[in-house]
Write a protein that holds these residues in place. Structure first.
Motif, PDB file in Angstrom:
ATOM      1  N   SER A 164       0.734  -1.248  -0.044  1.00 42.21           N
ATOM      2  CA  SER A 164      -0.032  -0.008  -0.008  1.00 42.21           C
ATOM      3  C   SER A 164       0.635   1.388   0.014  1.00 42.21           C
ATOM      4  N   LEU A 165       2.086   1.196   0.757  1.00 39.21           N
ATOM      5  CA  LEU A 165       2.823   2.530   0.737  1.00 39.21           C
ATOM      6  C   LEU A 165       3.521   2.529  -0.526  1.00 39.21           C
ATOM      7  N   GLU A 166       3.723   1.617  -1.245  1.00 39.59           N
ATOM      8  CA  GLU A 166       4.342   1.671  -2.656  1.00 39.59           C
ATOM      9  C   GLU A 166       3.352   2.583  -3.626  1.00 39.59           C
ATOM     10  N   LYS A 167       2.104   1.971  -3.396  1.00 42.42           N
ATOM     11  CA  LYS A 167       1.137   2.412  -4.407  1.00 42.42           C
ATOM     12  C   LYS A 167       1.006   4.094  -3.846  1.00 42.42           C
ATOM     13  N   ALA A 168       1.006   4.527  -2.661  1.00 38.64           N
ATOM     14  CA  ALA A 168       0.812   5.730  -2.185  1.00 38.64           C
ATOM     15  C   ALA A 168       2.022   6.781  -2.794  1.00 38.64           C
ATOM     16  N   GLN A 169       3.235   5.972  -2.550  1.00 41.44           N
ATOM     17  CA  GLN A 169       4.443   6.701  -3.205  1.00 41.44           C
ATOM     18  C   GLN A 169       4.127   6.960  -4.878  1.00 41.44           C
ATOM     19  N   HIS A 170       3.657   5.967  -5.391  1.00 41.60           N
ATOM     20  CA  HIS A 170       3.362   5.915  -6.984  1.00 41.60           C
ATOM     21  C   HIS A 170       2.353   7.040  -7.144  1.00 41.60           C
ATOM     22  N   ALA A 171       1.208   7.333  -6.459  1.00 37.76           N
ATOM     23  CA  ALA A 171       0.504   8.382  -6.444  1.00 37.76           C
ATOM     24  C   ALA A 171       0.906   9.770  -6.257  1.00 37.76           C
ATOM     25  N   TYR A 172       1.617   9.696  -5.199  1.00 31.03           N
ATOM     26  CA  TYR A 172       2.364  11.020  -4.959  1.00 31.03           C
ATOM     27  C   TYR A 172       3.373  11.340  -6.123  1.00 31.03           C
ATOM     28  N   SER A 173       4.099  10.458  -6.748  1.00 31.02           N
ATOM     29  CA  SER A 173       4.877  10.745  -7.934  1.00 31.02           C
ATOM     30  C   SER A 173       4.133  11.068  -9.178  1.00 31.02           C
ATOM     31  N   GLU A 174       3.065  10.440  -9.215  1.00 28.10           N
ATOM     32  CA  GLU A 174       2.019  10.873 -10.191  1.00 28.10           C
ATOM     33  C   GLU A 174       1.645  12.398  -9.982  1.00 28.10           C
ATOM     34  N   ASN A 192      -1.481  16.613   6.582  1.00 31.33           N
ATOM     35  CA  ASN A 192      -1.997  15.502   7.614  1.00 31.33           C
ATOM     36  C   ASN A 192      -1.496  14.087   7.163  1.00 31.33           C
ATOM     37  N   VAL A 193      -1.246  13.900   5.862  1.00 32.73           N
ATOM     38  CA  VAL A 193      -0.461  12.684   5.712  1.00 32.73           C
ATOM     39  C   VAL A 193       0.752  12.579   6.432  1.00 32.73           C
ATOM     40  N   ARG A 194       1.586  13.694   6.314  1.00 29.31           N
ATOM     41  CA  ARG A 194       2.825  13.677   6.981  1.00 29.31           C
ATOM     42  C   ARG A 194       2.818  13.571   8.736  1.00 29.31           C
ATOM     43  N   THR A 195       1.816  14.098   9.103  1.00 24.97           N
ATOM     44  CA  THR A 195       1.539  13.853  10.520  1.00 24.97           C
ATOM     45  C   THR A 195       1.086  12.600  10.732  1.00 24.97           C
ATOM     46  N   LEU A 196       0.424  11.806  10.085  1.00 23.22           N
ATOM     47  CA  LEU A 196      -0.085  10.325  10.299  1.00 23.22           C
ATOM     48  C   LEU A 196       1.109   9.443  10.062  1.00 23.22           C
ATOM     49  N   ILE A 197       1.810   9.755   8.970  1.00 25.80           N
ATOM     50  CA  ILE A 197       3.185   8.989   8.804  1.00 25.80           C
ATOM     51  C   ILE A 197       4.094   8.932  10.124  1.00 25.80           C
ATOM     52  N   ASP A 198       4.280  10.299  10.593  1.00 22.22           N
ATOM     53  CA  ASP A 198       5.294  10.389  11.763  1.00 22.22           C
ATOM     54  C   ASP A 198       4.436   9.492  12.907  1.00 22.22           C
ATOM     55  N   ASN A 199       3.242   9.574  13.124  1.00 21.46           N
ATOM     56  CA  ASN A 199       2.548   8.666  14.244  1.00 21.46           C
ATOM     57  C   ASN A 199       2.911   7.087  13.857  1.00 21.46           C
ATOM     58  N   LEU A 200       2.764   7.166  12.620  1.00 20.42           N
ATOM     59  CA  LEU A 200       2.870   5.266  12.134  1.00 20.42           C
ATOM     60  C   LEU A 200       4.345   5.010  12.540  1.00 20.42           C
ATOM     61  N   LYS A 201       5.202   5.819  12.135  1.00 16.55           N
ATOM     62  CA  LYS A 201       6.950   5.503  12.396  1.00 16.55           C
ATOM     63  C   LYS A 201       7.003   5.262  13.715  1.00 16.55           C
ATOM     64  N   GLN A 220       9.767   1.205   8.220  1.00 15.23           N
ATOM     65  CA  GLN A 220      10.406   2.556   8.427  1.00 15.23           C
ATOM     66  C   GLN A 220      10.774   3.305   7.135  1.00 15.23           C
ATOM     67  N   GLN A 221      11.448   2.570   6.293  1.00 17.67           N
ATOM     68  CA  GLN A 221      12.227   3.169   5.088  1.00 17.67           C
ATOM     69  C   GLN A 221      10.999   3.700   4.166  1.00 17.67           C
ATOM     70  N   ALA A 222      10.000   2.848   4.064  1.00 12.60           N
ATOM     71  CA  ALA A 222       8.950   3.109   2.929  1.00 12.60           C
ATOM     72  C   ALA A 222       7.889   4.342   3.414  1.00 12.60           C
ATOM     73  N   LEU A 223       7.850   4.234   4.918  1.00 15.05           N
ATOM     74  CA  LEU A 223       6.997   5.270   5.289  1.00 15.05           C
ATOM     75  C   LEU A 223       7.752   6.677   5.249  1.00 15.05           C
ATOM     76  N   GLU A 224       9.248   6.699   5.605  1.00 18.92           N
ATOM     77  CA  GLU A 224       9.860   8.095   5.289  1.00 18.92           C
ATOM     78  C   GLU A 224       9.870   8.304   3.797  1.00 18.92           C
ATOM     79  N   ASP A 225       9.854   7.450   2.908  1.00 21.24           N
ATOM     80  CA  ASP A 225       9.792   7.614   1.497  1.00 21.24           C
ATOM     81  C   ASP A 225       8.537   8.180   0.959  1.00 21.24           C
ATOM     82  N   ALA A 226       7.581   7.794   1.596  1.00 26.81           N
ATOM     83  CA  ALA A 226       5.970   8.452   1.233  1.00 26.81           C
ATOM     84  C   ALA A 226       6.107   9.870   1.790  1.00 26.81           C
TER      85      ALA A 226
END
Length: 174
Positions: free
Chosen positions: A102-112, A138-147, A155-161
């Motif tokens: 799911s994170l890979e798909k998120a990264q793809h969507a943000y790249s797109e 808000n995604v950045r805040t959520l990712i920090d919480n998830l990390k 962890q690295q995939a979260l940071e990349d997103a």
């Protein structure tokens, strides 16, 4: 009878004020979970669901009919946000491999979204004010919480997103 009603009301008001004061005395931290940050958006179907491919197909079909480039950027950000919400649900369920996908798909969507914003800006067809930048914040805040509560392998995939969202914010949505 009148005195009884007045007494009951007085006691109720007195007890109510005591409980409300005691409830207010404890400081509360603002919640930073996905419900607070993204309501009404929810994860819904996730990578591990057999109907997930239908959800993705529906999103692709909807995206196909968005012709305005700024709206298309906003839609890709929404899709990336949904993938991060799915990631949160999958992490909570202990399905780290699916969360990684799911994170890979998120990264793809943000790249797109980034590529679309770049192309639209070069053509003079991009209005960053029409894009929901609050979702990225808000995604950045959520990712920090998830990390802080996720296993090391994700962890690295979260940071990349998070970095993808930061790049979008800095370059196209100041």
């Amino acid at each position: 009878m009148k005195k009884l009603v007045v007494t009951i009301i007085s006691i109720s008001l007195f007890l109510g004020s005591i409980f409300s004061v005691s409830a207010q005395e404890e400081p509360t931290q603002p919640q930073q979970d996905s419900y607070v940050l993204f309501w009404p958006i929810v994860a819904g179907k996730t990578e591990d669901d057999k109907f997930y491919s239908l959800k993705i197909a529906k999103e692709k079909l909807l995206g196909f009919f968005i012709f305005d480039k700024t709206k298309k950027v906003d839609y890709e950000i929404l899709k990336g946000t949904k993938r991060v919400l799915e990631t949160e649900k999958l992490i909570k369920d202990g399905k780290i491999n699916y969360a990684q996908k799911s994170l890979e798909k998120a990264q793809h969507a943000y790249s797109e979204a980034y590529n679309l914003a770049k192309a639209a800006k070069q053509e003079g067809n991009f209005d960053g004010k029409k894009v929901r930048r609050d979702r990225l914040i808000n995604v950045r805040t959520l990712i920090d919480n998830l990390k802080s509560s996720s296993p090391a392998e994700i962890q690295q995939a979260l940071e990349d997103a998070k970095n993808k969202t930061s790049t979008l914010l800095i370059e196209y949505l100041p």
